[in-house]
Design a protein around this motif. Sequence first.
Motif, mmCIF file in Angstrom:
data_model
loop_
_atom_site.group_PDB
_atom_site.id
_atom_site.type_symbol
_atom_site.label_atom_id
_atom_site.label_comp_id
_atom_site.label_asym_id
_atom_site.label_seq_id
_atom_site.Cartn_x
_atom_site.Cartn_y
_atom_site.Cartn_z
ATOM 1 N N ALA A 1 0.841 -1.194 0.000
ATOM 2 C CA ALA A 1 0.000 0.000 0.000
ATOM 3 C C ALA A 1 0.876 1.242 0.000
ATOM 4 C CB ALA A 1 -0.938 0.003 1.211
ATOM 5 N N ARG A 2 0.262 2.392 -0.275
ATOM 6 C CA ARG A 2 1.005 3.626 -0.459
ATOM 7 C C ARG A 2 1.558 4.207 0.838
ATOM 8 N NH1 ARG A 2 -3.014 6.739 -4.772
ATOM 9 N NH2 ARG A 2 -2.744 5.254 -6.488
ATOM 10 N N ASP A 3 1.124 3.691 1.985
ATOM 11 C CA ASP A 3 1.646 4.224 3.241
ATOM 12 C C ASP A 3 2.992 3.613 3.610
ATOM 13 O OD1 ASP A 3 0.568 1.690 3.767
ATOM 14 O OD2 ASP A 3 0.100 2.212 5.852
ATOM 15 N N ARG A 4 3.453 2.626 2.815
ATOM 16 C CA ARG A 4 4.738 1.966 3.081
ATOM 17 C C ARG A 4 5.567 1.931 1.798
ATOM 18 N NH1 ARG A 4 1.833 -2.762 3.681
ATOM 19 N NH2 ARG A 4 -0.012 -1.431 3.685
ATOM 20 N N VAL A 5 6.810 2.382 1.899
ATOM 21 C CA VAL A 5 7.725 2.367 0.754
ATOM 22 C C VAL A 5 8.955 1.550 1.138
ATOM 23 C CG1 VAL A 5 9.136 3.741 -0.807
ATOM 24 C CG2 VAL A 5 6.929 4.612 -0.046
ATOM 25 N N VAL A 6 9.381 0.672 0.230
ATOM 26 C CA VAL A 6 10.532 -0.195 0.482
ATOM 27 C C VAL A 6 11.740 0.302 -0.302
ATOM 28 C CG1 VAL A 6 11.424 -2.551 0.390
ATOM 29 C CG2 VAL A 6 8.988 -2.153 0.834
ATOM 30 N N ILE A 7 12.881 0.381 0.365
ATOM 31 C CA ILE A 7 14.154 0.708 -0.277
ATOM 32 C C ILE A 7 15.061 -0.505 -0.110
ATOM 33 C CG2 ILE A 7 16.149 2.247 -0.299
ATOM 34 C CD1 ILE A 7 14.369 4.415 0.849
ATOM 35 N N PHE A 8 15.494 -1.057 -1.238
ATOM 36 C CA PHE A 8 16.237 -2.312 -1.216
ATOM 37 C C PHE A 8 17.749 -2.076 -1.156
ATOM 38 C CE2 PHE A 8 12.195 -3.248 -3.347
ATOM 39 C CZ PHE A 8 11.751 -4.311 -2.581
ATOM 40 N N GLN A 9 18.475 -3.176 -1.012
ATOM 41 C CA GLN A 9 19.933 -3.112 -0.855
ATOM 42 C C GLN A 9 20.614 -2.612 -2.119
ATOM 43 O OE1 GLN A 9 21.761 -6.648 0.759
ATOM 44 N NE2 GLN A 9 23.668 -6.306 -0.326
ATOM 45 N N ASP A 10 20.162 -3.058 -3.276
ATOM 46 C CA ASP A 10 20.821 -2.657 -4.524
ATOM 47 C C ASP A 10 19.909 -1.724 -5.314
ATOM 48 O OD1 ASP A 10 18.933 -4.324 -5.851
ATOM 49 O OD2 ASP A 10 20.226 -6.048 -5.495
ATOM 50 N N SER A 11 20.373 -1.332 -6.480
ATOM 51 C CA SER A 11 19.644 -0.348 -7.283
ATOM 52 C C SER A 11 18.868 -0.992 -8.427
ATOM 53 C CB SER A 11 20.630 0.690 -7.845
ATOM 54 O OG SER A 11 21.641 0.049 -8.611
#
Length: 274
Positions: free
Chosen positions: A87-97
């Motif tokens: 959902a839009r209230d949670r954003v994930v930033i991962f280890q790589d690009s």
Amino acid sequence: MATEPVAAGSQAAEQGSIAVRDVSFGFGSGRPEVLDDVTFDVASGEFFVLLGPSGCGKSTVLNLIAGFEQPTQGTVLASGRPVAGAARDRVVIFQDSDSLYGWLTVRDNVTFPLRVQGIAARERDERALAALKVVGLKGHEDKYPGELSGGMKQRTQLARALVLDAPILLMDEPFAALDAQTRSILQDELVQLSVTMRRTVLFITHDIGEAILLGDRVGIMRAGPGSSIKETIVVHLSRPRRRGSAEFGALYDRIHRSISEEVQQALRREDSLL
């Protein structure tokens, strides 16, 4: 100073909060459970770090909060509401690009989720440029990912997260692949951003020093399978934090001992199965 947990109850306290209640998770077919009875809370605006031995299920916890997986049992809440999916209230930033689109410029990568939401072009550009300025990428908006350093790629991912204005950032070892100097700079900047922009951050790492530098609290996970939260430590160190201080060293030793106990127990279990 460290942020104490905020008591639930008011709407303001719940906005951006995370609650994991008695959560277990497994892949079935007779395989051992990855998680068993995981319970913890993250207050709105808190920087919470999950730390533990390799393979203990840290990323699985993040995936459950993100809505990418569903628990076998138990409940996951975000901003007071059950997590049923992404959902839009949670954003994930991962280890790589890998999540950056190589054929799009930095600006277009940052505006892409806004375009999906149907935001008008002018507003997309305004929000993207503002976010890029915040993360120190002003003047680089027309470059492509292939022209960026590792640190700049992670800044682009962070800008894309910020432009969505989601209250919860879920970060899965986002600095692990960076050189030490760039990693240190981004750690300091991330702390400042989380404070000034009032975002809740759940940060996954296996680096004890990084956990102490960043976290208001550190949740230590047991070795898997069937991992859970062993203990939660409040980091009572003023910011900015420095690795060379006596207080930092004492807390590092305490956490190291706790994780070492888990690793040793896991090794003993493996030996007993041979």
